[in-house]
Enzyme design. Structure first.
Site, short mmCIF file in Angstrom:
data_model
loop_
_atom_site.label_atom_id
_atom_site.label_comp_id
_atom_site.label_asym_id
_atom_site.label_seq_id
_atom_site.Cartn_x
_atom_site.Cartn_y
_atom_site.Cartn_z
N GLY A 148 0.84 -1.18 0.00
CA GLY A 148 0.00 0.00 0.00
C GLY A 148 0.88 1.24 0.00
CB CYS A 149 0.65 4.54 -1.65
SG CYS A 149 -1.09 4.95 -1.37
#
Length: 342
Positions: A148-149
């Site tokens: 995930g960013c």
């Protein structure tokens, strides 16, 4: 030798970002692009900023011939991705940008994403795609699960500190601001200009954000015991960028020393001089992550700040970095473009 590349979910933001980056890669050639909702259209019609590129027409995923494809990027929504990847050829190298293979424990996946996993055999072989910490595993992998960013940003700030034991593991506060492209390209009322501009707001407050599953998994594995951070994300009226401000207990100078040493040889992780802190405007459109450490006015406390572009280092740039390793290319190929400023 040129590697033939397929991109599934090419009509989304991360799909377009992959195209932009691969366009500068000397040894990759995009030979297939899947986008069911826009099948039959030219990429130039979906993303006019890419009209200068010679790209294949978008097509339905089930119509793609993977026989000549060396590696496939899967930039599809969560839950959809696992079902598609399950049915792809077992010899095909895959980099997945969704959340479907990030969590190793199927029970944890169900807890955070609300549904049972439909491709457990694939989940079992997936390698977590935080490149700087899983290089050897990624080189040998068939399936890599992009992080995930938000999760990537927080981990760059904290992993070396947890590993070296220089912070209090029971007192970590992660305050994060994320640009609107992190929510994807689909239409949502809360992302309309009139709803989002001229302000910003917290969301998933109180420990319900899905990226906490990644923090719990990775930080606890490093520490050898459960580690749970306090994490609150905020949506800001910007197109790109993540800024994570992390409050920790520990000696600030020592914390800076640990980060600087850990990332000294990393091409994309830049630790600023002690006392300086980064900005999203300085990493925009690039695969770089900038980190800074500042001493708090209270003795024994420090503030660690990390900035990266959610679409590049937080997603598509990370995916290309991993693909380079999987295909035997230099890790930085196609990724050394400078940030866009102003």
């Amino acid at each position: 030798m040129a590697h033939n590349i397929a991109i599934l979910g090419a009509s989304g933001y991360t799909g377009a970002e992959l195209v932009r980056l691969i366009a500068t890669h000397p040894n990759m050639r995009i030979t297939a692009m899947g986008a069911n909702s826009k099948a039959g259209q030219a990429m130039a019609d979906v993303f006019p900023h890419l009209r200068h590129l010679d790209l294949p027409v978008l097509q339905k995923i089930e119509e793609i011939d993977f026989s000549g494809v060396d590696l496939c990027f899967c930039a599809l929504p969560h839950a959809t991705s696992q079902e598609v990847i399950r049915d792809l050829p077992k010899t095909l190298k895959i980099v997945d940008l969704s959340a479907d293979f990030r969590l190793r424990d199927p029970a944890e996946y169900k807890r955070w994403y609300g549904n049972g996993h439909a491709a457990l055999e694939c989940q079992a072989e997936a390698v977590y795609g935080l490149t700087e910490f899983y290089r050897d595993e990624i080189r040998a992998a068939r399936l890599v699960a992009g992080t995930g960013c938000n999760a990537a940003t927080g981990q760059y700030a904290l992993r070396p500190l947890i590993a070296e034991g220089v912070i209090d593991l029971d007192d970590i506060i992660l305050d994060l601001k994320c640009a609107v492209s992190g929510a994807g390209r689909s239409l949502k009322e809360n992302l309309l200009h009139a709803e989002l501009s001229e302000g910003y707001h917290a969301y998933s407050v109180g420990g319900v954000h899905r990226h906490l599953g990644e923090f719990d998994q990775e930080f606890s594995a490093i520490a050898g015991r459960p580690v749970k951070v306090q994490f609150t994300p905020h949506l800001i009226p910007a197109n790109r960028g993540i800024l994570a401000t992390v409050y920790v207990k520990g000696d600030a100078a020592r914390i800076h020393e640990v980060l600087a040493r850990a990332y000294a040889d990393e091409p994309f992780l830049q630790v600023l001089p002690f006392g300086q802190h980064p900005s999203t405007r300085h990493i925009r459109g690039s695969n770089f992550c900038h980190l800074g450490v500042v001493a708090d006015r209270r003795e024994g406390r420090a503030i660690v700040i990390a900035a990266l572009d959610n679409l590049t280092k937080g997603s598509s740039g990370q995916a290309l970095q991993n693909a380079n390793l999987m295909l035997g290319e230099d890790e930085t190929t196609g990724l050394m473009l400078a940030p866009c400023f102003p």
